[in-house]
Design a protein around this motif. Structure first.
Motif, mmCIF file in Angstrom:
data_model
loop_
_atom_site.group_PDB
_atom_site.id
_atom_site.type_symbol
_atom_site.label_atom_id
_atom_site.label_comp_id
_atom_site.label_asym_id
_atom_site.label_seq_id
_atom_site.Cartn_x
_atom_site.Cartn_y
_atom_site.Cartn_z
ATOM 1 N N UNK A 77 1.070 -1.072 0.117
ATOM 2 C CA UNK A 77 -0.084 0.248 -0.176
ATOM 3 C C UNK A 77 0.863 1.597 -0.165
ATOM 4 N N UNK A 78 2.029 1.302 0.910
ATOM 5 C CA UNK A 78 2.820 2.310 0.575
ATOM 6 C C UNK A 78 3.169 2.749 -0.334
ATOM 7 N N UNK A 79 3.569 1.582 -1.101
ATOM 8 C CA UNK A 79 3.961 1.444 -2.174
ATOM 9 C C UNK A 79 3.747 2.662 -3.186
ATOM 10 N N UNK A 80 2.168 2.248 -3.604
ATOM 11 C CA UNK A 80 1.215 3.066 -4.138
ATOM 12 C C UNK A 80 1.146 4.782 -4.136
ATOM 13 N N UNK A 81 1.948 4.982 -2.878
ATOM 14 C CA UNK A 81 2.533 6.492 -2.810
ATOM 15 C C UNK A 81 3.939 6.702 -3.162
ATOM 16 N N UNK A 82 4.419 5.676 -3.853
ATOM 17 C CA UNK A 82 6.302 5.736 -4.302
ATOM 18 C C UNK A 82 6.216 5.847 -5.617
ATOM 19 N N UNK B 49 4.588 3.365 -7.427
ATOM 20 C CA UNK B 49 3.305 2.149 -8.245
ATOM 21 C C UNK B 49 2.017 2.662 -8.270
ATOM 22 N N UNK B 50 1.726 1.829 -9.401
ATOM 23 C CA UNK B 50 0.474 1.934 -10.136
ATOM 24 C C UNK B 50 -0.193 1.193 -10.598
ATOM 25 N N UNK B 51 0.076 -0.749 -9.602
ATOM 26 C CA UNK B 51 0.038 -1.378 -10.020
ATOM 27 C C UNK B 51 -0.352 -2.544 -9.099
ATOM 28 N N UNK B 52 -1.478 -3.101 -8.185
ATOM 29 C CA UNK B 52 -1.271 -4.240 -7.631
ATOM 30 C C UNK B 52 -1.431 -5.895 -7.564
ATOM 31 N N UNK B 53 -0.947 -6.269 -8.747
ATOM 32 C CA UNK B 53 -0.896 -6.984 -9.348
ATOM 33 C C UNK B 53 -1.908 -7.841 -9.027
ATOM 34 N N UNK B 54 -1.727 -9.219 -9.572
ATOM 35 C CA UNK B 54 -3.253 -9.813 -9.592
ATOM 36 C C UNK B 54 -3.496 -11.078 -8.220
ATOM 37 N N UNK B 55 -4.887 -11.034 -8.160
ATOM 38 C CA UNK B 55 -4.877 -12.112 -7.098
ATOM 39 C C UNK B 55 -4.741 -12.976 -6.878
ATOM 40 N N UNK B 56 -4.591 -14.058 -8.003
ATOM 41 C CA UNK B 56 -3.431 -15.297 -8.487
ATOM 42 C C UNK B 56 -4.367 -15.966 -7.076
ATOM 43 N N UNK B 57 -5.310 -16.625 -8.112
ATOM 44 C CA UNK B 57 -6.648 -17.715 -7.792
ATOM 45 C C UNK B 57 -5.428 -18.444 -7.065
#
Length: 374
Positions: free
Chosen positions: A306-311, A313-321
């Motif tokens: 979450x902190x990376x989204x302020x540093x 990063x704009x993507x959180x990847x996949x939930x990876x079922x």
């Protein structure tokens, strides 16, 4: 040390050298790096949303002769636990993926000495024949190099055949650190750095979208991390104008639970959350020609991601079922479609479902929520 000229160069989307990147890593306050990377992210991805994906990592086989020192997943040929995934298994897993709203399989396996090009061509065609809307994000440069070696074929010809059979995109798997000193120590059986990059360049010439990764926090030096970033950037700069090339960069940390690298060499992942956030910010700064930077929640957890989204990063990847390789080395974190969106909102952003081409998707109306057994 006066860092202002480096800050100005970064904010102008300049190509920082290895030495300049190291200077920022070693001397810049984290808040400065986060602010610069966040500014670049806002300009490169102006919609401000954080993208995420629903897919499933399915392994074609767990047989591998690469003998990577950080992998607990593989089995040697003839091992009682060795397998090759059959079509009935793909069929069941794809139907389940669709039930959970997924549109893609990440298909990877190992360097199986008996599986050549025809195996993968037949597998991709069979999947596409039954599930034409499922995207195949398949293999990686080391697996492509292995197929080329088995067949005595060029990178171009193997990639073209895989694309014609149904490969939609090529993951950045097996990059680790793109410096051969490191690769000889941790993944000697895989292709070298030059071949990894050459395969990606060939994929870009064939207009195959790719991603790039970096696994750090093991035997590499700080300089070698930045050599890796510069090499990724240089290959991206060579792509044809119409090609997307490296559409995303995903840095993740070495997972050290019960790996040979830890048990025999005593190598442990000592990467702190602050260091990971620093590397995310510097990834955005060092790679001005790669649009999307992904935070690896799988290896660093929800709060750090979450902190990376302020540093930057704009993507959180996949939930990876499903994910079997990194998890086998100790990565404990899991998300569902609901919880990944909750995490993005908690960080102050609007979640946006995407596909592998970073095109936006609507979450299907009739989707079952995945149940995670922690």
């Amino acid at each position: 040390m006066n860092l202002s000229p480096l800050y100005d160069k970064a904010l102008a989307f300049g190509f920082l050298t290895v030495e300049e990147g190291m200077a920022l890593f070693e001397h810049a306050p984290l808040t400065d790096l986060m602010n610069i990377a966040d500014s670049l992210r806002r300009r490169q991805v102006p919609h401000g949303k954080v993208t995420w994906q629903i897919d499933r990592n399915v392994n074609t086989t767990n047989v591998c002769i690469a003998n990577c020192k950080f992998c607990n997943f593989y089995r040697i040929p003839g091992h009682p636990e060795a397998y090759i995934t059959d079509m009935d298994t793909y069929r069941r897993k794809i139907r389940e993926t669709i039930k959970y709203g997924g549109d893609q399989l990440l298909l990877q396996g190992g360097h199986h000495p008996g599986l050549g090009l025809q195996f993968y061509v037949d597998t991709f065609r069979a999947i596409k024949a039954e599930f034409p809307d499922i995207r195949l994000h398949t293999l990686g440069p080391p697996e492509v190099a292995h197929i080329c070696k088995l067949e005595g074929m060029s990178h171009h010809d193997v990639l073209r055949a895989l694309k014609e059979a149904g490969m939609d995109s090529l993951p950045g798997a097996g990059a680790e650190i793109l410096v051969d000193r490191v690769r000889r120590l941790i993944s000697k059986g895989k292709c070298g750095a030059d071949e990894w990059l050459a395969i990606m360049h060939e994929a870009h010439k064939l207009n195959i979208t790719t991603s790039a990764t970096m696994m750090f926090g093991h035997v590499e030096t700080i300089r070698e991390r930045f050599e890796h970033l510069v090499r990724i950037r240089d290959v991206q700069a060579l792509k044809p104008e119409e090609a997307k090339g490296f559409l995303a960069f995903i840095p993740w940390t070495f997972q050290d639970v019960d790996t040979l690298l830890t048990r025999i060499r005593g190598v442990h992942n000592l990467t702190t959350p602050e260091e990971y956030i620093r590397m995310i910010a510097l990834s955005r700064i060092m790679l001005p020609n790669v649009k999307n930077i992904q935070a690896s929640w799988l290896t660093v957890g929800k709060q750090t991601a979450q902190l990376c989204l302020h540093a930057g990063a704009n993507d959180f990847g996949s939930i990876m079922i499903e994910e079997n390789v990194v998890s086998a080395a100790g990565a404990p974190h899991r998300f569902t479609s609901r919880t990944i969106q909750d995490a993005i909102r908690e960080a102050g952003f609007e979640p946006q479902l995407r596909n592998q081409q970073y095109e936006w998707r609507e979450l299907p109306a009739a989707v079952e929520e995945q149940v995670i057994d922690y």
